[in-house]
Design an enzyme around this catalytic site. Structure first.
Site, short mmCIF file in Angstrom:
data_model
loop_
_atom_site.label_atom_id
_atom_site.label_comp_id
_atom_site.label_asym_id
_atom_site.label_seq_id
_atom_site.Cartn_x
_atom_site.Cartn_y
_atom_site.Cartn_z
CE LYS A 1 5.64 93.13 40.58
NZ LYS A 1 7.36 92.78 40.75
NE ARG B 1 8.68 96.68 40.96
CZ ARG B 1 9.45 95.69 41.45
NH1 ARG B 1 10.17 96.22 42.75
NH2 ARG B 1 9.50 94.52 41.18
#
Length: 316
Positions: free
Chosen positions: A197, A199
């Protein structure tokens, strides 16, 4: 349980998590220390210790969970009171160490709040810190006093072991949590997968890819903190889209702020397992949420610290 025999061991609690604190004293078999926490009319904290602690080894139980600033001030003022009352040692028991997510300068002109809090605790007069699942293990090095870090993984792993789930895979919601996921996977003898992921800003995350085989498996996502639940619910949805049979999630510290509960209740997560390091108020309770107690773990650690015995053997 029989009373613990050493009268020099004193345990006090402030307002962050009194329920857990009383569970700890019951496990050890000692009475809770007598102190009062009040406010002046302008909101300033006033603390008074209602019994003699001269020459005693004091264990002060206080997390810096929300409202973090209130609980930090209570903590610092109580440490000062203990020091001035001639406690022999002041051992701070912090089930949840707040301000830990700012542990480095990720961008220009950022503070390192986890180091700042460490400085405040030491300057106030604490002689030891006993904590649970720090957000970043290097925070131990921010202190110049002993820091014992307990782990929530064994408690969470034992719970899932008892559920006897089939064909499981342990999932780290990001690259930073791989070590934690590996520890749980070793206990459950399961493979791991990693959510790749990014951020872009705090409390916002985007799933890019899934590393590992999760198709047809029961996925268990493990993290240390769940705050707004954005990461964990996005991860759960991505796992289901990539073929996972069902998704469980677990964490040590259920911060669960803002839209967290709405996101969890509307997500693909079948069950969220947390510990009671942070109080779950009524708004944070749900049929999907299971709470496990860390009282026995922390109580045993307090006794071992007091008796100068090994704490690390608790995880063998």
């Amino acid at each position: 349980m029989p009373k613990y025999g050493d009268p020099r061991l004193k345990i006090f609690t402030l307002n962050s998590n009194p329920k857990l604190a009383h569970e700890i004293t019951e496990h050890i078999g000692v009475p809770m220390g007598d102190c009062s926490v009040t406010r002046f009319s302008d909101g300033e904290v006033q603390i008074n210790i209602e019994e003699s602690i001269r020459g005693c080894d004091v264990y002060l139980i206080q997390s810096t969970s929300a409202p973090a600033n209130e609980h930090i001030m209570e903590l610092l003022i109580m440490i000062d009171a203990l020091k001035r009352a001639s406690a022999r040692t002041i051992n701070l028991v912090m089930p949840y160490y707040g301000y830990a997510r700012q542990d480095r300068k990720a961008r220009a002109r950022e503070p390192i709040t986890s180091k700042l809090v460490a400085n405040l605790i030491e300057t106030a007069g604490a002689t030891r810190v006993l904590t649970l699942d720090l957000h970043a293990t290097q925070i131990q090095g921010f202190f110049d006093i002993p820091v014992d870090q307990l782990m929530g993984v064994p408690i969470l792993a034992d719970y899932f072991q008892a559920k006897d789930l089939e064909d499981i895979v342990i999932v780290s919601p990001d690259h930073g949590g791989v070590v934690r996921a590996r520890k749980m996977a070793d206990r459950l003898k399961a493979p791991i997968a990693i959510i790749d992921k990014r951020r872009p800003k705090p409390n916002v995350s985007e799933v890019m890819n899934i590393v590992g085989n999760i198709e047809g498996k029961t996925a268990i996502i493990i993290d240390d903190i769940i705050d707004t639940a954005g990461t964990i619910t996005l991860a759960a949805n991505a796992l289901m889209e990539h073929g996972a049979k069902e998704v469980y999630a677990c964490c040590t510290h259920p911060v669960l702020s803002g839209p967290a509960m709405e996101r969890i209740n509307n997500s693909k997560i079948k069950e969220l397992v947390v510990t009671n390091s942070i109080v779950l108020d009524e708004a944070k309770k749900s049929d999907k949420v299971t709470e496990l107690s860390v009282a026995a773990l922390m109580g045993e650690a307090i006794v071992r610290v007091h008796e100068h015995a090994s704490v690390s053997t608790l995880f063998d």
